[in-house]
Design a protein around this motif. Sequence first.
Motif, PDB file in Angstrom:
ATOM      1  N   TYR A 182     102.597  92.681 108.489  1.00 14.52           N
ATOM      2  CA  TYR A 182     102.208  91.856 107.334  1.00 14.52           C
ATOM      3  C   TYR A 182     100.996  92.715 106.610  1.00 14.52           C
ATOM      4  O   TYR A 182     100.459  93.281 107.155  1.00 14.52           O
ATOM      5  CB  TYR A 182     101.926  90.357 107.815  1.00 14.52           C
ATOM      6  N   THR A 217     109.113  78.728 108.514  1.00 13.42           N
ATOM      7  CA  THR A 217     110.044  79.600 108.603  1.00 13.42           C
ATOM      8  C   THR A 217     111.543  78.920 108.314  1.00 13.42           C
ATOM      9  O   THR A 217     111.744  77.876 109.228  1.00 13.42           O
ATOM     10  CB  THR A 217     110.001  80.585 110.036  1.00 13.42           C
ATOM     11  N   ASN A 229     113.171  82.573 118.683  1.00 11.98           N
ATOM     12  CA  ASN A 229     113.148  81.736 117.394  1.00 11.98           C
ATOM     13  C   ASN A 229     112.129  80.613 117.420  1.00 11.98           C
ATOM     14  O   ASN A 229     112.544  79.446 117.077  1.00 11.98           O
ATOM     15  CB  ASN A 229     114.738  81.091 117.377  1.00 11.98           C
ATOM     16  N   GLU A 268     111.081  75.106 109.608  1.00 15.26           N
ATOM     17  CA  GLU A 268     110.273  75.074 110.623  1.00 15.26           C
ATOM     18  C   GLU A 268     108.696  74.969 110.234  1.00 15.26           C
ATOM     19  O   GLU A 268     108.390  76.039 109.490  1.00 15.26           O
ATOM     20  CB  GLU A 268     110.199  75.814 111.943  1.00 15.26           C
ATOM     21  N   ARG A 295     102.889  73.492 115.855  1.00 14.32           N
ATOM     22  CA  ARG A 295     104.367  73.568 115.313  1.00 14.32           C
ATOM     23  C   ARG A 295     104.601  72.205 115.153  1.00 14.32           C
ATOM     24  O   ARG A 295     104.426  71.292 116.135  1.00 14.32           O
ATOM     25  CB  ARG A 295     105.358  74.606 116.285  1.00 14.32           C
ATOM     26  N   PHE A 310     104.376  75.124 110.640  1.00 15.01           N
ATOM     27  CA  PHE A 310     103.342  75.751 111.631  1.00 15.01           C
ATOM     28  C   PHE A 310     102.056  75.653 111.024  1.00 15.01           C
ATOM     29  O   PHE A 310     101.748  75.777 109.781  1.00 15.01           O
ATOM     30  CB  PHE A 310     103.729  77.137 112.230  1.00 15.01           C
ATOM     31  N   SER A 365     114.276  79.952 109.620  1.00 10.07           N
ATOM     32  CA  SER A 365     115.316  80.391 110.782  1.00 10.07           C
ATOM     33  C   SER A 365     114.728  80.902 111.989  1.00 10.07           C
ATOM     34  O   SER A 365     115.216  81.206 112.902  1.00 10.07           O
ATOM     35  CB  SER A 365     116.102  81.671 110.153  1.00 10.07           C
ATOM     36  N   GLY A 366     113.236  80.531 112.270  1.00  8.31           N
ATOM     37  CA  GLY A 366     112.628  81.038 113.527  1.00  8.31           C
ATOM     38  C   GLY A 366     112.346  82.357 113.317  1.00  8.31           C
ATOM     39  O   GLY A 366     111.889  82.999 114.495  1.00  8.31           O
ATOM     40  N   SER A 367     112.525  83.238 112.482  1.00  7.32           N
ATOM     41  CA  SER A 367     112.164  84.531 112.401  1.00  7.32           C
ATOM     42  C   SER A 367     110.995  84.990 111.385  1.00  7.32           C
ATOM     43  O   SER A 367     109.811  84.593 111.959  1.00  7.32           O
ATOM     44  CB  SER A 367     113.296  85.527 111.649  1.00  7.32           C
ATOM     45  N   ARG A 368     110.896  85.439 110.471  1.00  5.26           N
ATOM     46  CA  ARG A 368     109.750  85.739 109.579  1.00  5.26           C
ATOM     47  C   ARG A 368     109.058  84.494 109.045  1.00  5.26           C
ATOM     48  O   ARG A 368     109.835  83.313 108.692  1.00  5.26           O
ATOM     49  CB  ARG A 368     110.026  86.781 108.609  1.00  5.26           C
ATOM     50  N   LEU A 369     107.762  84.569 108.982  1.00 13.46           N
ATOM     51  CA  LEU A 369     106.830  83.289 108.478  1.00 13.46           C
ATOM     52  C   LEU A 369     106.467  83.628 106.984  1.00 13.46           C
ATOM     53  O   LEU A 369     106.022  84.882 106.838  1.00 13.46           O
ATOM     54  CB  LEU A 369     105.822  83.140 109.661  1.00 13.46           C
ATOM     55  N   THR A 370     106.437  82.585 106.309  1.00 14.31           N
ATOM     56  CA  THR A 370     105.835  82.804 104.859  1.00 14.31           C
ATOM     57  C   THR A 370     104.508  81.876 104.978  1.00 14.31           C
ATOM     58  O   THR A 370     104.496  80.545 105.682  1.00 14.31           O
ATOM     59  CB  THR A 370     106.618  82.100 103.844  1.00 14.31           C
ATOM     60  N   PHE A 371     103.273  82.562 104.976  1.00 18.74           N
ATOM     61  CA  PHE A 371     102.154  81.726 104.883  1.00 18.74           C
ATOM     62  C   PHE A 371     101.765  81.270 103.576  1.00 18.74           C
ATOM     63  O   PHE A 371     101.954  81.798 102.613  1.00 18.74           O
ATOM     64  CB  PHE A 371     101.133  82.743 105.603  1.00 18.74           C
ATOM     65  N   TYR A 384     106.516  92.449 113.625  1.00 14.62           N
ATOM     66  CA  TYR A 384     106.380  92.253 112.594  1.00 14.62           C
ATOM     67  C   TYR A 384     105.292  92.891 111.832  1.00 14.62           C
ATOM     68  O   TYR A 384     104.302  93.029 112.507  1.00 14.62           O
ATOM     69  CB  TYR A 384     106.088  90.563 112.317  1.00 14.62           C
ATOM     70  N   ARG A 394     110.561  91.156 119.160  1.00 16.66           N
ATOM     71  CA  ARG A 394     110.474  91.249 117.811  1.00 16.66           C
ATOM     72  C   ARG A 394     108.972  91.663 117.360  1.00 16.66           C
ATOM     73  O   ARG A 394     108.130  91.538 118.182  1.00 16.66           O
ATOM     74  CB  ARG A 394     110.564  89.885 117.302  1.00 16.66           C
TER      75      ARG A 394
END
Lengths: 108, 114
Positions: B35, A90, B99, A32, A49, A34, A92-98, B33, B31
Amino acid sequence: AQRVTQPEKLLSVFKGAPVELKCNYSYSGSPELFWYVQYSRQRLQLLLRHISRESIKGFTADLNKGETSFHLKKPFAQEEDSAMYYCALTPSGSRLTFGEGTQLTVNP
Amino acid sequence: DTGVSQDPRHKITKRGQNVTFRCDPISEHNRLYWYRQTLGQGPEFLTYFQNEAQLEKSRLLSDRFSAERPKGSFSTLEIQRTEQGDSAMYLCASSKNSNTGELFFGEGSRLTVL
């Protein structure tokens, strides 16, 4: 491993000109995507998104799975669009990679 | 303001000292997080919690870093024996357990290690 690349650290356009902020990603599955934005002295916030297929503040972004890209576009830039833009994914809808971000400046 | 809040906003410390940051998420968000962001880079994932459970940790999170969320509400991030390379903005974000990928960020805690 997933990776997001924004090739332009800086982008400058004039008010009323079209703008495109590039984003390429690498991920073996179907992530996904964004776009997040940070205006001066404000928090990082979600702009749009890909699953929503929406236009926010005149911006749109199309997911091109063949080119693994998710470029952000606006036909007529406004001065208030000046900000730092981050592409993110992401799996899986969890953590994002920017990505590293693109600083957009819209000149009057 | 009912957004994510972080404290302190700025911290200057000497190398070798321990520092702790606190994050209060939006109240109904499961949740949380953490960063880290350095100059000219995008935010880098450190760790995340679902309620009180720490579900994922980045390999960026060395042994000197520890995060907790004891009651599933606020969280703390502690850095022991700080190094100059730890200087960065530490961002906290929270989200609902749905999610959607929409994270709500705090304003960050800026750490400077002298």
